[in-house]
Design a protein around this motif. Structure first.
Motif, PDB file in Angstrom:
ATOM      1  N   PRO A  96      26.748  35.199  60.243  1.00 26.60           N
ATOM      2  CA  PRO A  96      27.621  33.937  60.246  1.00 26.60           C
ATOM      3  C   PRO A  96      26.615  32.607  60.291  1.00 26.60           C
ATOM      4  N   LYS A  97      25.542  32.627  61.240  1.00 27.91           N
ATOM      5  CA  LYS A  97      24.804  31.620  61.311  1.00 27.91           C
ATOM      6  C   LYS A  97      24.354  31.021  60.130  1.00 27.91           C
ATOM      7  N   ASN A  98      23.744  31.964  59.299  1.00 30.85           N
ATOM      8  CA  ASN A  98      23.118  31.584  58.108  1.00 30.85           C
ATOM      9  C   ASN A  98      23.952  31.412  57.071  1.00 30.85           C
ATOM     10  N   ALA A  99      25.279  31.889  57.297  1.00 28.65           N
ATOM     11  CA  ALA A  99      26.280  31.899  56.051  1.00 28.65           C
ATOM     12  C   ALA A  99      26.685  30.486  55.690  1.00 28.65           C
ATOM     13  N   GLN A 100      26.704  29.682  56.532  1.00 32.20           N
ATOM     14  CA  GLN A 100      26.761  27.877  56.140  1.00 32.20           C
ATOM     15  C   GLN A 100      25.701  27.507  55.149  1.00 32.20           C
ATOM     16  N   ALA A 101      24.527  28.043  55.294  1.00 36.24           N
ATOM     17  CA  ALA A 101      23.377  27.521  54.569  1.00 36.24           C
ATOM     18  C   ALA A 101      23.222  28.179  53.403  1.00 36.24           C
ATOM     19  N   GLU A 102      23.348  29.592  53.684  1.00 33.57           N
ATOM     20  CA  GLU A 102      22.879  30.511  52.484  1.00 33.57           C
ATOM     21  C   GLU A 102      23.826  31.114  51.753  1.00 33.57           C
ATOM     22  N   GLY A 103      25.037  31.414  52.344  1.00 28.71           N
ATOM     23  CA  GLY A 103      26.200  32.011  51.480  1.00 28.71           C
ATOM     24  C   GLY A 103      27.097  31.343  51.063  1.00 28.71           C
ATOM     25  N   LYS A 104      27.963  31.623  50.070  1.00 32.13           N
ATOM     26  CA  LYS A 104      28.929  30.733  49.540  1.00 32.13           C
ATOM     27  C   LYS A 104      30.100  31.793  49.142  1.00 32.13           C
ATOM     28  N   PRO A 105      31.222  31.318  49.437  1.00 32.90           N
ATOM     29  CA  PRO A 105      32.436  31.979  49.127  1.00 32.90           C
ATOM     30  C   PRO A 105      32.709  31.708  47.468  1.00 32.90           C
ATOM     31  N   LEU A 106      33.486  32.638  46.842  1.00 32.57           N
ATOM     32  CA  LEU A 106      33.775  32.378  45.581  1.00 32.57           C
ATOM     33  C   LEU A 106      34.442  31.031  45.384  1.00 32.57           C
ATOM     34  N   THR A 107      34.176  30.398  44.210  1.00 32.90           N
ATOM     35  CA  THR A 107      35.080  29.047  43.931  1.00 32.90           C
ATOM     36  C   THR A 107      36.055  29.583  43.295  1.00 32.90           C
ATOM     37  N   PHE A 108      36.944  28.438  43.055  1.00 28.19           N
ATOM     38  CA  PHE A 108      38.488  28.623  42.524  1.00 28.19           C
ATOM     39  C   PHE A 108      38.154  29.178  40.968  1.00 28.19           C
ATOM     40  N   VAL A 109      37.279  28.743  40.206  1.00 30.55           N
ATOM     41  CA  VAL A 109      37.265  29.111  38.835  1.00 30.55           C
ATOM     42  C   VAL A 109      36.580  30.702  38.784  1.00 30.55           C
ATOM     43  N   GLN A 110      35.498  30.799  39.664  1.00 32.04           N
ATOM     44  CA  GLN A 110      34.916  32.465  39.892  1.00 32.04           C
ATOM     45  C   GLN A 110      36.145  33.158  40.299  1.00 32.04           C
ATOM     46  N   SER A 111      36.760  32.975  41.104  1.00 38.94           N
ATOM     47  CA  SER A 111      37.966  33.877  41.684  1.00 38.94           C
ATOM     48  C   SER A 111      39.049  34.041  40.384  1.00 38.94           C
ATOM     49  N   ALA A 112      39.623  32.715  39.941  1.00 36.89           N
ATOM     50  CA  ALA A 112      40.380  32.990  38.633  1.00 36.89           C
ATOM     51  C   ALA A 112      39.861  33.737  37.397  1.00 36.89           C
ATOM     52  N   ALA A 113      38.403  33.634  37.244  1.00 36.97           N
ATOM     53  CA  ALA A 113      37.744  34.216  36.176  1.00 36.97           C
ATOM     54  C   ALA A 113      37.620  35.759  36.574  1.00 36.97           C
ATOM     55  N   PHE A 114      37.621  36.031  37.993  1.00 42.08           N
ATOM     56  CA  PHE A 114      37.527  37.453  38.342  1.00 42.08           C
ATOM     57  C   PHE A 114      38.633  38.580  37.993  1.00 42.08           C
ATOM     58  N   GLN A 115      39.708  37.624  37.656  1.00 40.34           N
ATOM     59  CA  GLN A 115      40.863  38.452  37.960  1.00 40.34           C
ATOM     60  C   GLN A 115      40.915  39.347  36.052  1.00 40.34           C
ATOM     61  N   TRP A 116      40.010  38.743  35.245  1.00 39.71           N
ATOM     62  CA  TRP A 116      39.909  39.351  34.113  1.00 39.71           C
ATOM     63  C   TRP A 116      38.791  40.368  34.231  1.00 39.71           C
ATOM     64  N   VAL A 117      38.283  40.613  35.275  1.00 37.41           N
ATOM     65  CA  VAL A 117      37.264  42.070  35.189  1.00 37.41           C
ATOM     66  C   VAL A 117      37.562  42.740  36.320  1.00 37.41           C
ATOM     67  N   ASN A 118      39.026  42.608  37.101  1.00 37.68           N
ATOM     68  CA  ASN A 118      39.294  43.382  38.063  1.00 37.68           C
ATOM     69  C   ASN A 118      40.276  44.321  37.529  1.00 37.68           C
ATOM     70  N   PRO A 119      39.978  45.682  37.626  1.00 40.61           N
ATOM     71  CA  PRO A 119      40.672  46.759  37.109  1.00 40.61           C
ATOM     72  C   PRO A 119      42.014  46.874  37.766  1.00 40.61           C
ATOM     73  N   LYS A 120      42.306  46.474  38.947  1.00 42.17           N
ATOM     74  CA  LYS A 120      43.599  46.408  39.580  1.00 42.17           C
ATOM     75  C   LYS A 120      44.310  45.567  38.938  1.00 42.17           C
ATOM     76  N   ALA A 121      43.798  44.191  38.592  1.00 42.44           N
ATOM     77  CA  ALA A 121      44.570  43.209  38.355  1.00 42.44           C
ATOM     78  C   ALA A 121      45.282  43.679  36.948  1.00 42.44           C
TER      79      ALA A 121
END
Length: 200
Positions: A96-121
């Motif tokens: 968590p302390k490094n997540a703000q600087a280093e980590g990035k959650p998925l963006t809207f576009v990445q998340s929406a695009a992920f649906q197309w390679v999500n087997p459950k979807a």
């Protein structure tokens, strides 16, 4: 769409979106690592991206699989490879302390695009169209997509809040590391029905 059919669709949509799968496990991991606010674009990407996928599948893409069945196998290979990559990313997420600087959650576009390679979807979309919009006419497909917008709001919020609440337990880097690895393993486990479908 009749009330009876709509009720059945609502129940089907709720069960399929609320049960553990790649989207929900990734949301829980994001909520734990980044918090609710930073996970909002990820949530919106699922809530809008998946119903949009249902619309496109219902009005034409499903026909492509009928005409060229090997296209579904190609999609499956890409899906498996991408999910393995995402599992690796989750397992190696920054504390968590490094997540703000280093980590990035998925963006809207990445998340929406992920649906197309999500087997459950894909499984959910194909099943929903087959069961509740078998005619594949636009009004029926829109009903299915609309119901999934509503159900996705409940599911994405619930799983993200669950992950966010787990941050209290995961304050130490060691605990967070164990949690992230557990989420990664569970994400890979969601591939089992895809790679070895039930014969029953």
């Amino acid at each position: 769409m009749t009330i009876e059919l709509l009720s059945a669709l609502v129940a089907f949509a709720f069960v399929t979106v609320i049960t553990p799968g790649p989207n929900n496990l990734m949301l829980m991991a994001s909520g734990a690592n980044f918090g609710f606010r930073r996970t909002l674009p990820h949530m919106l990407g699922i809530g809008i991206g998946f119903p949009a996928m249902i619309l496109l599948v219902g009005i034409g893409i499903m026909g492509l699989f009928d005409l060229w069945p090997v296209s579904y196998t190609i999609l499956k290979v890409f899906s498996v490879a991408y999910l393995l990559y995402l599992a690796w990313k989750i397992a190696n997420a920054a504390p968590p302390k490094n997540a703000q600087a280093e980590g990035k959650p998925l963006t809207f576009v990445q998340s929406a695009a992920f649906q197309w390679v999500n087997p459950k979807a894909w499984s959910m979309a194909l099943s929903a169209i087959t069961l509740y919009a078998s005619s594949r006419d636009l009004p029926a497909v829109v009903w299915v997509a609309g119901v999934y917008v509503c159900m996705s709001c409940l599911s994405t919020t619930g799983w993200t809040v669950l992950g966010q609440q787990m941050r209290r337990i995961l304050k130490s880097p060691a605990r967070l590391r164990v949690f992230n690895w557990a989420m990664a393993v569970l994400l890979v486990a969601t591939l089992i029905p895809v790679l070895w479908p039930s014969q029953g």
